[in-house]
Each structure stands twice: as structure tokens, then as C-alpha cells.
Design an enzyme around this catalytic site. Structure first.
Site, PDB file in Angstrom:
ATOM      1  N   MET A 146       0.842  -1.203   0.000  1.00  0.00           N
ATOM      2  CA  MET A 146       0.000   0.000   0.000  1.00  0.00           C
ATOM      3  C   MET A 146       0.878   1.255   0.000  1.00  0.00           C
ATOM      4  O   MET A 146       0.407   2.345   0.322  1.00  0.00           O
ATOM      5  CB  MET A 146      -0.929  -0.005   1.210  1.00  0.00           C
ATOM      6  CG  MET A 146      -1.916  -1.161   1.175  1.00  0.00           C
ATOM      7  SD  MET A 146      -3.436  -0.819   2.068  1.00  0.00           S
ATOM      8  CE  MET A 146      -2.801  -0.574   3.705  1.00  0.00           C
ATOM      9  N   GLY A 147       2.159   1.091  -0.336  1.00  0.00           N
ATOM     10  CA  GLY A 147       3.025   2.256  -0.408  1.00  0.00           C
ATOM     11  C   GLY A 147       3.532   2.679   0.961  1.00  0.00           C
ATOM     12  O   GLY A 147       3.486   1.906   1.917  1.00  0.00           O
ATOM     13  N   HIS A 168       9.218  -3.499   3.369  1.00  0.00           N
ATOM     14  CA  HIS A 168       8.845  -3.679   1.963  1.00  0.00           C
ATOM     15  C   HIS A 168      10.087  -3.971   1.115  1.00  0.00           C
ATOM     16  O   HIS A 168      10.058  -4.817   0.218  1.00  0.00           O
ATOM     17  CB  HIS A 168       8.169  -2.411   1.417  1.00  0.00           C
ATOM     18  CG  HIS A 168       6.906  -2.018   2.126  1.00  0.00           C
ATOM     19  ND1 HIS A 168       6.813  -0.899   2.914  1.00  0.00           N
ATOM     20  CD2 HIS A 168       5.685  -2.602   2.162  1.00  0.00           C
ATOM     21  CE1 HIS A 168       5.577  -0.796   3.387  1.00  0.00           C
ATOM     22  NE2 HIS A 168       4.877  -1.830   2.960  1.00  0.00           N
ATOM     23  N   GLN A 201      -2.861 -12.491   7.462  1.00  0.00           N
ATOM     24  CA  GLN A 201      -3.136 -12.174   6.055  1.00  0.00           C
ATOM     25  C   GLN A 201      -2.555 -13.263   5.148  1.00  0.00           C
ATOM     26  O   GLN A 201      -3.185 -13.677   4.167  1.00  0.00           O
ATOM     27  CB  GLN A 201      -2.511 -10.813   5.733  1.00  0.00           C
ATOM     28  CG  GLN A 201      -2.477 -10.457   4.267  1.00  0.00           C
ATOM     29  CD  GLN A 201      -1.990  -9.031   4.058  1.00  0.00           C
ATOM     30  OE1 GLN A 201      -2.722  -8.083   4.257  1.00  0.00           O
ATOM     31  NE2 GLN A 201      -0.735  -8.868   3.675  1.00  0.00           N
ATOM     32  N   SER A 259       6.362  -0.640  10.222  1.00  0.00           N
ATOM     33  CA  SER A 259       5.006  -0.543   9.669  1.00  0.00           C
ATOM     34  C   SER A 259       4.830   0.880   9.142  1.00  0.00           C
ATOM     35  O   SER A 259       5.348   1.832   9.734  1.00  0.00           O
ATOM     36  CB  SER A 259       3.980  -0.802  10.785  1.00  0.00           C
ATOM     37  OG  SER A 259       2.705  -0.328  10.379  1.00  0.00           O
ATOM     38  N   SER A 260       4.092   0.992   8.053  1.00  0.00           N
ATOM     39  CA  SER A 260       3.819   2.343   7.538  1.00  0.00           C
ATOM     40  C   SER A 260       3.089   3.157   8.594  1.00  0.00           C
ATOM     41  O   SER A 260       3.239   4.376   8.667  1.00  0.00           O
ATOM     42  CB  SER A 260       2.957   2.260   6.272  1.00  0.00           C
ATOM     43  OG  SER A 260       3.590   1.440   5.318  1.00  0.00           O
TER      44      SER A 260
HETATM   45  P1  AMP Z   1       1.442  -2.866   3.524  1.00  0.00           P
HETATM   46  O1  AMP Z   1       2.007  -1.848   2.590  1.00  0.00           O
HETATM   47  O2  AMP Z   1       1.454  -2.471   4.943  1.00  0.00           O
HETATM   48  O3  AMP Z   1       0.114  -3.422   3.058  1.00  0.00           O
HETATM   49  O4  AMP Z   1       2.444  -4.095   3.459  1.00  0.00           O
HETATM   50  C1  AMP Z   1       2.791  -4.672   2.223  1.00  0.00           C
HETATM   51  C2  AMP Z   1       3.557  -5.934   2.489  1.00  0.00           C
HETATM   52  O5  AMP Z   1       4.725  -5.625   3.246  1.00  0.00           O
HETATM   53  C3  AMP Z   1       2.754  -6.945   3.331  1.00  0.00           C
HETATM   54  O6  AMP Z   1       2.984  -8.246   2.812  1.00  0.00           O
HETATM   55  C4  AMP Z   1       3.336  -6.786   4.702  1.00  0.00           C
HETATM   56  O7  AMP Z   1       3.249  -7.952   5.488  1.00  0.00           O
HETATM   57  C5  AMP Z   1       4.789  -6.479   4.362  1.00  0.00           C
HETATM   58  N1  AMP Z   1       5.438  -5.821   5.495  1.00  0.00           N
HETATM   59  C6  AMP Z   1       4.989  -4.725   6.165  1.00  0.00           C
HETATM   60  N2  AMP Z   1       5.806  -4.460   7.216  1.00  0.00           N
HETATM   61  C7  AMP Z   1       6.768  -5.418   7.208  1.00  0.00           C
HETATM   62  C8  AMP Z   1       7.874  -5.696   8.041  1.00  0.00           C
HETATM   63  N3  AMP Z   1       8.176  -4.950   9.093  1.00  0.00           N
HETATM   64  N4  AMP Z   1       8.656  -6.746   7.727  1.00  0.00           N
HETATM   65  C9  AMP Z   1       8.363  -7.533   6.653  1.00  0.00           C
HETATM   66  N5  AMP Z   1       7.324  -7.327   5.832  1.00  0.00           N
HETATM   67  C10 AMP Z   1       6.535  -6.282   6.096  1.00  0.00           C
END
Ligand code: AMP
Length: 282
Positions: free
Chosen positions: A31-32, A38, A155, A187-188
């Protein structure tokens, strides 16, 4: 790196890549507001696939009506730079109408049971939205492998069921959680945390580490792991627990006795920000 805006462009790119025998297409859905978590997924895709697409789409259908869709961090320029520096071939960043051409009259993917557990219980409709948008991306991009983070382990369980039930040809690859030096899972949404409340956010990773340590010492009782985590959260009363769960990672159903592969997961509110963390017990 090419920037693609339409499903047709993504499909054309993927099919052209597929024409050459031995090519493998990797997709990293996001989701950017990209960060090192990421980046680790893009690197894993780059290592495993000849062609790598990163999708960037803040998916409205996975947000509840009172959630943070409107204020979710958006940083397109920086995201392009990060994806390019990790050598993605394509950034797929469609407008909302491209993935939801009929607006709110959309076709949805339902995954009964799994969708209502953990984050699905706290965020009704969340996993329905996730499954729907990921199905659209997998159908459009036809990747051999799609890369997701363990950060969102529930998820991953939902998406593995999606792929199995729809008989899709994509392998769901899960990559480890990337953490800040102090243990906080990246985390974003960490961008929402003020300096004042950030230390409180460490309660989640402390609870996760505690479960890992107890299991390493031989504890197997799910309630004991949950009780120990509750005590850790009790030491930080400003943090509101959403759930502490010990579940079968495939079904997300509670288990009484932890075994290898059992998922220990927590979700909690730090101020206005809901954070999650987990470990897969070994
Ligand atoms: P999001 O942009 O938050 O939807 O995350 C996109 C992808 O990045 C998802 O598969 C998340 O599980 C992964 N992701 C987000 N944060 C982390 C993290 N700290 N370590 C590894 N993968 C992550």
C-alpha cells in the site's frame, strides 16, 4: 523501472515476460509508504525471479468506515525511488477506478471463517477487502510468486487459502519481519506514532519475545503464553490490547497447546494507532 497504471499494461508486461522460457515473475503487493520491510520483500522477489513488479495501491475496501483510509501515509516519489533502488522492473500504481471499475458495486471474494478471525474479528470486512484486491492483482499480473511479510501472518493464512481455493498458480512466499533496532516491527503506520508514545509501542514486541522465550523454556500451554503477554501489557496501561492469540496458523483457530508452527499474535492500540506483531513458534 516502468510505472504502469492499468491492468491491461500489467497483463501485457507479464505476458511478454512469460514468452521467454525460464522467466519467472514476482509480485510484491504493497500500500506504499515503503520502508525497509517492503524493501526486504522486493529483494526476496529479485533473488527468486527474473521479473519483479511492485504494486502500490491503498485499497479502500480493506478499511472500515471509521478507519484511516484518508490519512494513510502516501509518498509516491519516495516509493518510486525505493522500488527502483531495489531494482524492481515495474511499479504498478493504478487509480482506484482501475481496480474497482463499478465503484462500491464490486465483486468480492469471501473467505468464510478465516476472514472473521484475529484482525478480521476486530476489523470486519478487512480480509474480504484484502482477498479481493490480491485476487485482482494475481489475476492481472499472473505472477509465479507473490511476496508477503510475516508481519501480517494472518493475512498470509487468508491468502494461502485464497490461492488454494481459487486454484491460482501463484506461490505465496512469506518473508521474515523486519524490525527497528529497538524491536518495533516496521510498519507504515509507525509514522503516526509521536515520540512520546513510541516507547509504549515496544510493548507488542516485548510480548512476542516473551512468548518465544517461554516456548524455548518448554512452555506449551496457550493460556500461559497469553497470560504472560497480558502481564506485559498490564505494565503499560496506556496501551489497549485488541487481541492476544495463540492459533493454528492455517485456520487461525485458537489452540490450547502450542506446537511448532503455532502462531502467537498480538494487536494493540497505542494512542490512535493500531499495531500488530507476531511470532511463529518453533
Ligand atoms: P502494507 O504496505 O502495509 O500493506 O504491506 C505490504 C507488504 O509488506 C505486506 O505483505 C506486509 O506484510 C509487508 N510488510 C509490512 N511491514 C513489514 C515488516 N516490518 N517486515 C516484513 N514485511 C513487512
Amino acid at each position: 523501472m516502468q510505472i504502469l497504471r492499468t491492468v491491461a499494461e500489467l497483463r501485457r508486461w507479464s505476458r511478454a515476460a512469460r514468452c521467454v522460457r525460464g522467466n519467472a515473475i514476482g509480485l510484491v503487493p504493497t500500500m506504499g509508504a515503503l520502508h525497509a520491510g517492503h524493501a526486504s520483500l522486493i529483494r526476496a522477489a529479485r533473488a527468486a525471479c527474473s521479473h519483479v513488479a511492485v504494486s502500490l495501491f491503498v485499497n479502500p475496501t480493506q478499511f472500515g468506515p471509521d478507519e484511516d483510509f484518508n490519512r494513510y501515509p502516501r509518498s509516491f516519489g519516495a516509493d518510486c525511488a525505493l522500488a527502483e533502488s531495489e531494482r524492481a522492473d515495474v511499479l504498478f500504481a493504478p487509480p482506484v477506478e482501475e481496480l474497482y471499475p463499478n465503484g462500491s458495486d464490486a465483486t468480492f471474494i469471501e473467505i468464510p471463517g478465516l476472514s472473521d478471525r484475529l484482525d478480521g474479528a476486530s476489523r470486519p470486512g478487512h480480509f474480504r477487502g484484502v482477498a479481493t484486491v490480491v485476487a485482482k492483482l494475481l489475476i492481472a499480473g499472473e505472477p509465479d510468486r507473490a511476496f508477503f511479510g510475516q508481519k501480517d501472518a494472518a493475512q498470509v493464512a487468508v491468502l494461502r487459502r485464497l490461492v488454494a481455493d481459487l486454484r491460482l498458480a501463484t506461490e505465496i512466499v512469506m518473508c521474515p519481519i523486519v524490525r527497528d533496532a529497538d524491536g518495533l516491527a516496521l510498519s507504515s503506520r509507525n509514522a503516526y506514532l509521536s515520540a512520546g508514545v513510541r516507547p509504549q509501542a515496544l510493548t507488542l514486541s516485548r510480548a512476542v519475545r516473551c512468548a518465544e522465550k517461554l516456548v524455548a523454556r518448554g512452555e506449551r500451554c496457550g493460556d500461559a503464553l497469553i497470560g504472560a503477554a497480558r502481564q506485559i501489557f498490564a505494565s503499560e496501561p496506556a496501551v489497549r490490547v485488541d487481541y492476544i492469540a495463540v492459533v493454528d496458523w492455517a485456520t487461525l483457530e485458537p489452540v490450547e497447546v502450542a506446537a511448532p508452527g503455532t502462531l502467537f499474535a498480538v494487536a494493540a492500540w497505542v494512542g490512535e494507532t493500531r499495531l500488530i506483531d507476531n511470532t511463529i513458534l518453533s
